[in-house]
Design a protein around this motif. Structure first.
Motif, short mmCIF file in Angstrom:
data_model
loop_
_atom_site.label_atom_id
_atom_site.label_comp_id
_atom_site.label_asym_id
_atom_site.label_seq_id
_atom_site.Cartn_x
_atom_site.Cartn_y
_atom_site.Cartn_z
N HIS A 1 -6.70 3.86 -5.43
CA HIS A 1 -5.62 5.25 -5.87
C HIS A 1 -4.47 5.15 -5.70
N ALA A 2 -3.71 3.71 -5.24
CA ALA A 2 -2.52 3.51 -5.46
C ALA A 2 -2.00 2.66 -6.39
N ARG A 3 -0.73 3.70 -6.33
CA ARG A 3 0.22 3.31 -7.01
C ARG A 3 1.87 3.14 -6.49
N LYS A 4 2.77 1.94 -6.28
CA LYS A 4 4.36 2.46 -6.02
C LYS A 4 4.67 3.07 -7.18
N ASP A 5 5.41 4.12 -6.45
CA ASP A 5 6.91 4.69 -7.09
C ASP A 5 8.17 3.97 -6.72
N ARG A 6 8.62 3.31 -7.30
CA ARG A 6 9.90 2.73 -7.11
C ARG A 6 10.52 3.12 -6.80
N GLU A 7 11.37 4.75 -7.83
CA GLU A 7 11.88 5.78 -7.35
C GLU A 7 11.89 6.39 -6.35
N LYS A 8 11.24 6.56 -5.85
CA LYS A 8 10.65 7.08 -5.14
C LYS A 8 10.22 6.97 -3.47
N ALA A 9 10.49 5.76 -3.79
CA ALA A 9 10.35 4.68 -2.66
C ALA A 9 8.95 4.82 -1.89
N ARG A 10 7.85 5.29 -2.68
CA ARG A 10 7.02 5.32 -1.91
C ARG A 10 5.56 5.29 -2.85
N PHE A 11 5.01 5.22 -2.04
CA PHE A 11 3.13 5.09 -2.68
C PHE A 11 3.12 6.44 -2.99
N VAL A 12 2.48 6.52 -4.43
CA VAL A 12 1.68 7.69 -4.70
C VAL A 12 -0.24 7.44 -5.46
#
Lengths: 167, 167, 167, 167
Positions: free
Chosen positions: C154-165
């Motif tokens: 269920h982990a995906r890096k959100d580069r814009e937010k600089a975190r995992f979602v």
């Protein structure tokens, strides 16, 4: 290379928090650890731990020991920085000035209102400033803290403001 | 979004150094400032400053106030973290456990041996661990500090070692 | 005593600033220095520096080395924390999950958006959380950062937010 | 009250780490935040953010803007501290010295080898020293860093040693 002598006598700047008692006390020396945070590529800093006292507990004998230590180091023709409790820093400074009439180097007294390493501490700032002032100032006895330089005869601690003021 | 309730009661973790007295005291709350150092993008942390006491000075009335505050927050169906002095943390925890028999969320008690922001402090580590543990642990009352999780009935403070041990 | 294995592979969490080039690079390992800031009285942390790579430069061979290292440590029946660049952390985690079907301990992947020791770094928070999560979580492969626990699928890096979602 | 003018031009001292690019860049000004960590009870510090450039990218026009800014502030009869990239700090300092022949106050150039707020940074040390030196030094143009004071004509950057040396 510029030699600088540092004489540590204790005071708030060196206090540590005791997990056993919950008090801050002069149990241990820590200024060496903080000097290591500074870059001093051409300074040769010699640190002497003379005593580790709250300055309210310093006796006339203690002040004589400080005087002797300063006299010894001045013979090496280099400035001296003394870390000291702020409550009687001026008293020690005046005694040094009266006892050392023919200074050829600056003697800088410094300390802190909050111990080194506690949030909001002024300790590392004051050490940094004192090492710089010891290089530039002319002969004399000074208090150096908080970006201020006081010739000892003009220094007075303002306890309410937690700093030194001119007098 | 995960809601987490934090109830601050004082203790060493919140103590500050007073430049006027030279003591560390429960004068002011500071955990909010330290929470701001953490990245908590999907946590909704609600902090209540219930009291600011050395835990040796907590009375039965104070503990009743803690119990009421916890009861209120549990109604919102979310975990609760309580910052507390370590000396009577276990006492408060046991009282909570006895008074709240049907828990559906974890109640995490934490604190520090050295105040937040003092060199060598364990405060931010313990806050960080408690927020993580509050998300993962099952229902129950726990002490969380120093990478350890103690069900409250197994926690005992070892004053010499300055930490909690199993009993 | 709880044994915890840490496998360091590089990534932003370990990057250092080079005064010669003005860049941040994986030149040197520093997580041991930061672990020493934590109080871990009953944890026995074993750190292995497997490689020191930006995770965008990790190859299939590198991932095989990670897998072998994890397999070795799982034989000791203890949780494993892997520090890793965030860009391909999920890729490594999925490979581990597929290759290690019968886990009896948690494998926690963590890292940082800003290197350890840089202002605003999330590195020490993530290390602290991962060590706590490694103690409590059940068997599985997880990303632990920013007070969040993601099962690897269920982990995906959100580069814009600089975190995992979550995904 | 001692007025001190600070002119910020960028350089490593102000660089920030970008989580999006993984580089350190002159994106944002941060010296004000670090000045706030210092106790300056009788200093009136006026900070101007003139530009935010890597000093290798400073043009002749940029140096003219620095000169104009310094000239303006000297009219107020107060010392000037300039934060500047170290690579061309000497070039800017020499130009100022040639263009300002009748100085009555010190102009102190300073910077850092590692950005403010990164572990091991010399930035706050250099700011602290420069503010102190600006109070004590006589008229002239200087580089102040690492407990050293260089009259501009004797300053040379030693890139290998990551500091200034006498020439």
């Amino acid at each position: 290379m510029q030699r600088i002598y540092v004489i540590a006598t204790g005071g708030t700047i060196e206090k540590v928090y005791s997990e056993q008692t919950g008090n801050v006390e002069n149990l241990d020396s820590k200024i060496e650890r903080y000097f290591r945070l500074l870059r001093l590529p051409d300074a040769e800093v010699h640190i002497t731990h003379l005593m580790n006292k709250d300055s309210l507990e310093m006796t006339a004998d203690d002040r004589d020991r400080v005087l002797e230590a300063v006299r010894d180091r001045l013979r090496e023709s280099a400035p001296v920085v003394i870390t000291h409790g702020t409550d009687t820093m001026v008293e020690t400074g005046r005694m040094l000035q009266q006892s050392l009439p023919e200074l050829r180097h600056p003697i800088v007294l410094t300390g802190a209102m909050t111990p080194l390493g506690f949030e909001g501490s002024d300790g590392l700032q004051n050490l940094t400033e004192s090492l710089m002032a010891a290089r530039i100032l002319g002969p004399g006895v000074y208090v150096v803290m908080h970006n201020q330089v006081f010739p000892i005869e003009h220094a007075r601690k303002d306890r309410e403001k937690a700093r030194f003021v001119w007098k």
